[in-house]
Design a protein around this motif. Structure first.
Motif, PDB file in Angstrom:
ATOM      1  N   GLY A  34      32.986  15.617   9.264  1.00 57.90           N
ATOM      2  CA  GLY A  34      31.640  16.161   9.242  1.00 57.90           C
ATOM      3  C   GLY A  34      30.912  15.768   7.978  1.00 57.90           C
ATOM      4  O   GLY A  34      31.498  15.177   7.064  1.00 57.90           O
ATOM      5  N   THR A  47      28.200  17.313  12.669  1.00 54.25           N
ATOM      6  CA  THR A  47      29.409  16.684  13.198  1.00 54.25           C
ATOM      7  C   THR A  47      29.208  16.367  14.680  1.00 54.25           C
ATOM      8  O   THR A  47      28.116  16.587  15.236  1.00 54.25           O
ATOM      9  N   ALA A  48      30.240  15.845  15.312  1.00 54.97           N
ATOM     10  CA  ALA A  48      30.197  15.628  16.758  1.00 54.97           C
ATOM     11  C   ALA A  48      30.409  16.963  17.465  1.00 54.97           C
ATOM     12  O   ALA A  48      31.181  17.805  16.999  1.00 54.97           O
ATOM     13  N   GLY A 190      32.538  12.481  14.356  1.00 50.82           N
ATOM     14  CA  GLY A 190      31.730  13.349  13.509  1.00 50.82           C
ATOM     15  C   GLY A 190      31.394  12.737  12.170  1.00 50.82           C
ATOM     16  O   GLY A 190      30.582  13.289  11.413  1.00 50.82           O
ATOM     17  N   TYR A 208      30.556   9.388  17.466  1.00 49.47           N
ATOM     18  CA  TYR A 208      31.044  10.294  18.509  1.00 49.47           C
ATOM     19  C   TYR A 208      32.138   9.662  19.367  1.00 49.47           C
ATOM     20  O   TYR A 208      32.803  10.346  20.140  1.00 49.47           O
TER      21      TYR A 208
END
Length: 238
Positions: A34, A47-48, A190, A208
């Protein structure tokens, strides 16, 4: 490459999911990467989405944590998700006022202006992520070692941009002896992707999806979908 990695690291954190039965460094069941971001309105972790909600798949009995690299993950289970977008695979998690990034050896990314110009084909892109391949518990807690990555942007569309080893020219280098060679990139999802523009590293996307080898194609959602308050702009074309 090491100079670029060192420049990006201050804003990048490891995101860890720990099991309810064993919420310690030996109990990590999933992980990602992240970025600590502050666009002027509120600080958050970018983040993802599939990383942010990974602990949902543990029945929310587990623990979500972030870590600067080594030690015991900081429990952020109670931090609120600001927004999530399944199609973009992006999520933002609000950082409380009590959180001081310096406590985990990090700082927030604070750009001079926002939103950024989208990534363009031919630009140099770089990211550092925390692959599970290089994550291991030790007497010092949980040790996460980053994998830096630099390549050219191969293409850019409404939703994302790609980094593809089109000419099969990527070179893999080992900076710390004893680590497993570059391989499965699980844990890199992320990771924030930065573009080198006139000597400045500008946040342009979020990884991602990746691959399993040094020839992997990496997909990054455009960062300009993120608004200063941490929500996502759903009016932008995709």
């Amino acid at each position: 490459m090491l100079d670029i990695a060192q420049a990006l690291l201050p804003n990048v954190v490891a995101v860890q999911v720990l099991s309810a039965a064993n919420p310690t460094p030996t109990g990590v069941v999933a992980g990602g990467t992240g970025c600590l971001v502050n666009l002027g309105e509120r600080p958050f972790v970018l983040t993802a989405r599939h990383v942010a909600v990974a602990w949902d798949r543990q029945g929310r009995d587990g623990q979500l944590g972030i870590l600067g690299g080594m030690g015991t993950p900081l429990d952020i289970t109670a931090w609120q998700i600001i927004d999530e977008d399944e199609a973009l695979d992006l999520a933002t998690i609000a950082s409380p006022r009590s959180f001081d990034a310096r406590d985990i050896g990090k700082t927030f990314y604070r750009p001079e202006s926002w939103p950024p110009v989208r990534a363009r084909r031919g630009e140099v892109a770089a990211f550092v992520g925390y692959p599970g391949l290089h994550r291991q518990p030790s007497a010092r807690g949980l040790e996460n070692r980053v994998a830096p990555f630099i390549d050219f942007v191969s293409s850019s569309s409404g939703r994302h941009f790609l980094m593809v080893d089109e000419e099969e020219e990527r070179v893999v280098a080992t900076f710390l002896q004893g680590l497993a060679p570059f391989g499965p990139t699980g844990g890199v999802s992320g990771a924030p992707v930065f573009i080198n523009r006139d000597g400045r590293m500008v946040l342009a996307g979020v990884i991602y999806e990746g691959g399993e080898t040094e020839r992997a194609t990496f997909f990054a959602a455009h960062a300009d979908f993120v608004l200063p308050d941490g929500t996502f702009d759903r009016n932008l074309p995709r």
